[in-house]
Design a protein around this motif. Sequence first.
Motif, short mmCIF file in Angstrom:
data_model
loop_
_atom_site.label_atom_id
_atom_site.label_comp_id
_atom_site.label_asym_id
_atom_site.label_seq_id
_atom_site.Cartn_x
_atom_site.Cartn_y
_atom_site.Cartn_z
N GLY A 129 21.05 -4.51 -3.64
CA GLY A 129 20.11 -4.85 -4.69
C GLY A 129 18.70 -5.10 -4.19
N GLU A 130 17.73 -4.77 -5.05
CA GLU A 130 16.32 -5.10 -4.83
C GLU A 130 15.74 -4.50 -3.54
OE1 GLU A 130 15.70 -9.31 -5.24
OE2 GLU A 130 17.07 -9.44 -6.93
N ILE A 131 16.18 -3.32 -3.19
CA ILE A 131 15.57 -2.62 -2.05
C ILE A 131 14.33 -1.91 -2.58
CG2 ILE A 131 15.80 -0.71 -0.43
CD1 ILE A 131 17.27 -3.16 0.46
N GLY A 132 13.18 -2.34 -2.11
CA GLY A 132 11.93 -1.79 -2.59
C GLY A 132 11.26 -0.91 -1.56
N ALA A 133 9.93 -0.89 -1.60
CA ALA A 133 9.15 0.00 -0.74
C ALA A 133 8.73 -0.65 0.56
CB ALA A 133 7.92 0.49 -1.50
N ASN A 134 9.41 -1.72 0.96
CA ASN A 134 9.10 -2.38 2.23
C ASN A 134 10.35 -2.45 3.10
OD1 ASN A 134 6.24 -3.56 1.85
ND2 ASN A 134 7.30 -4.22 -0.01
N GLY A 135 10.15 -2.31 4.41
CA GLY A 135 11.21 -2.68 5.32
C GLY A 135 11.33 -4.20 5.32
N GLU A 136 12.50 -4.70 5.66
CA GLU A 136 12.72 -6.15 5.62
C GLU A 136 13.38 -6.62 6.92
OE1 GLU A 136 14.98 -7.40 2.21
OE2 GLU A 136 14.14 -5.82 0.93
N MET A 137 12.95 -7.80 7.38
CA MET A 137 13.59 -8.46 8.50
C MET A 137 13.91 -9.88 8.08
SD MET A 137 13.61 -6.01 10.67
CE MET A 137 14.22 -6.85 12.12
N HIS A 138 15.18 -10.25 8.16
CA HIS A 138 15.64 -11.58 7.79
C HIS A 138 16.07 -12.30 9.06
CE1 HIS A 138 15.83 -10.66 3.41
NE2 HIS A 138 15.91 -9.43 3.88
#
Length: 426
Positions: A196-205
């Motif tokens: 869910g909610e995968i947009g146009a940015n890479g993400e690092m948690h």
Amino acid sequence: MPEVIVAGAGPGGSAAAWALARAGADVLLLDRARFPRDKPCAEYLSPQASRILDAMGVLGAAESLGAAQLAGMLVRAPGGAVIHGEFAARHGFRGFRDRGLALRRHRLDPLLLGAAHAAGAQVEEGVRVVDVVRGAGGRAAGVRVMDERGVTREIAARLVVGADGLRSIVARRMGLARSARWPRRLAFVTHYRGVGEIGANGEMHVGRDGYLGLADVGGGETNVALVVPAARARDIAFAGPAACIERWIAARPHLAARFARAERVAAVHATGPFAARARRSADRGVALVGDAADFFDPFTGEGIYAALRGGEILAPFALDAIGAASARAADRALAGYRAARRREFGGKWIVERLIGSAVGFPPLIDHVARILSRRKDMADILIGVTGDFVPPREVLRPAYLFSLLVPAFAEPLVSRTPPRPVPPMR
């Protein structure tokens, strides 16, 4: 007899073979795999990587295969503060493109290999380099290879390029391999559908026991990469890497909700430990590119660009080396390659190590995230450096570092530069 043998047909090896063959060198490109094949990788290409893809004639093909377009990066610290940096920003620096790309390696690598072949490189798949053949003075004079039937043979060459990854056979056989003690981390990479909610940015948690990267890679799939300390290897071996990823996500409500309906659609591949840097990137008839030469940590996600750019940098020095009239002249040419790598990547190496220190120390990354969540201008500069188009010196300036570490100095500047709103990150 080829003039140059390139061991490894990933991004670094294919870029080197392409650049050398295009310049008229007789190049043989070898890989133990048969393409297409998957590789454990974040599969992220920075905005500047598109310049090299374009030069190789494969940028359009990569986009037509569904490469995802990434506008920037989101970094969530353990305490919940979010850094949001964009590639297209007000700092005045511009990359070749305003967006990065992300594409599955089994789609990207055959394009790069095809470009090398189209430029004139000979290609042999299913052939594994098992040793470096030595000549006078211990110099590399070729390689020993083994095919899929177990048949071995020797191939002579004037220059051997090691593009064979973290555990490079070429680097090891020539005594160039070296592993750092810090930070020793392992990565487990897979792909999911329905996150869910995968947009146009890479993400690092970032957590207190590692970090998780997420990125759209096209075709409705999300690259999911968990990076943990190598000290946890025994626990992971007991539970299994797939269960380790699932537990890591389930323990974080902001991620668990997004994976509630997601389905894992690929096996979990492991890679690491990281923090490997060769003693020398070229020596005695050998040159190293890509992960074989240097790979610190996957957090900044620049492995593919560094490999492509390294192959591009190598070409003129390799041409001088294979055309040299003496071993001493060839060594001088390869010394030029080592110096060029330091000029190109030296600033980035410092930034990578600063980021690695922050990620490994939760109070520090929380502190930095709180400041950058309020300083969008500073966040954009940092993300631009990791995007390979903002010079590292912009982050290494004393004023930037002081603002980053001392809130009392940074706060007055916030009122003069109102931050743009950060999109919610659940």
